[in-house]
Write a protein that holds these residues in place. Structure first.
Motif, PDB file in Angstrom:
ATOM      1  N   ALA A 224      58.339  45.498  19.211  1.00 32.77           N
ATOM      2  CA  ALA A 224      57.343  45.883  18.202  1.00 32.77           C
ATOM      3  C   ALA A 224      56.715  44.676  17.521  1.00 32.77           C
ATOM      4  CB  ALA A 224      57.990  46.785  17.152  1.00 32.77           C
ATOM      5  N   ARG A 238      62.340  48.387  18.395  1.00 26.85           N
ATOM      6  CA  ARG A 238      62.478  49.800  18.058  1.00 26.85           C
ATOM      7  C   ARG A 238      63.784  50.303  18.663  1.00 26.85           C
ATOM      8  NH1 ARG A 238      57.188  49.515  20.160  1.00 26.85           N
ATOM      9  NH2 ARG A 238      55.531  49.734  18.579  1.00 26.85           N
ATOM     10  N   TYR A 243      64.100  50.207  13.094  1.00 28.52           N
ATOM     11  CA  TYR A 243      63.724  48.866  13.548  1.00 28.52           C
ATOM     12  C   TYR A 243      64.901  47.908  13.384  1.00 28.52           C
ATOM     13  CZ  TYR A 243      58.864  50.340  13.819  1.00 28.52           C
ATOM     14  OH  TYR A 243      57.696  50.987  14.162  1.00 28.52           O
TER      15      TYR A 243
END
Length: 250
Positions: A224, A238, A243
């Motif tokens: 990400a 991810r 996260y």
């Protein structure tokens, strides 16, 4: 008064030379024993055939038989020649195939086994481009091992120095790659194994950063982006738990 009738004498039949020859040929075929030359002369004399014509007929027959034998021998010799030629062609083909197979086998034996810890440097980059920045370019290359199993290699080219290196790991299916903002690191996502690897653009510090830091979400690119903190760089992933940030400083 009854008149007595006497049968008239049978009219004598004449045959042409061709017909006579056919009749004599049929009669000769009915014989069980062979004819000597003297016997043939006697038969010819009784049939009204001159000695001269008989000799010519014998010579003509011997010539025809000799030509027939020569023709048969020529056909047999031609068949043998063709057979030898075909055998030679087959032997050459077998030898060529054997040479090709040995060459292929030798090529497979001399292929270096892919290493999971060796970085190979090169001046030429090739393959499919998967990521690019001002600092570097990332390519993936499809390969096959000695058993024929497919794998992929990743090659990184420094656009400033022009130097390239192949990452020392066998990937299954490289879906994407991500280059850090400073251009010092490259993150690589192996979709088939659901793994994320990070390597420095100088070929050092190769490490797997996922899945040991959290379970990845199948079917979604886990990378990400990047973030900076205290002068360092972190990869943002991810995962099922949200996260996750992975520090990649050496």
């Amino acid at each position: 008064m009854i008149q007595q009738q006497h049968p008239s004498a049978e009219t004598e039949r004449y045959y042409s030379p061709e017909e006579a020859g056919e009749i004599l040929k049929l009669a000769a075929n009915l014989q069980d024993n062979a004819f000597s030359l003297e016997r043939l002369r006697a038969i010819a004399a009784e049939a009204g055939i001159s000695e001269e014509n008989l000799q010519r007929a014998v010579q003509l027959y011997e010539q025809q038989r000799k030509q027939s034998l020569q023709s048969r021998e020529s056909k047999v010799a031609s068949r043998r020649k063709n057979f030898k030629r075909l055998a030679l062609y087959l032997a050459l083909i077998v030898a060529l195939l054997a040479g090709v197979m040995m060459s292929i086998s030798g090529s497979r034996r001399t292929l270096p086994a892919p290493s999971s810890s060796t970085t190979t440097y090169s001046s030429v980059a090739s393959g499919t481009l998967v990521a690019s920045s001002e600092k570097c370019e990332v390519y993936k290359q499809r390969k096959f091992d000695e058993s024929g199993k497919r794998y992929e290699r990743v090659q990184i080219r420094d656009r400033i120095t022009g130097q390239s290196f192949v990452v020392g790991h066998q990937f299954a299916t490289v879906l994407s790659a991500s280059i850090s903002p400073t251009g010092k690191y490259v993150a690589i996502y192996d979709e088939e194994r659901d793994e994320v690897w990070v390597v420095a653009t100088d070929g050092s510090n190769l490490q797997r950063v996922a899945p040991q830091h959290g379970l990845l979400i199948r079917g979604i690119n886990p990378m990400a982006g990047w973030s900076t903190e205290n002068g360092g760089e972190r990869l943002r992933l991810r995962t099922l738990g949200g996260y996750t940030y992975v520090s990649v400083e050496k």
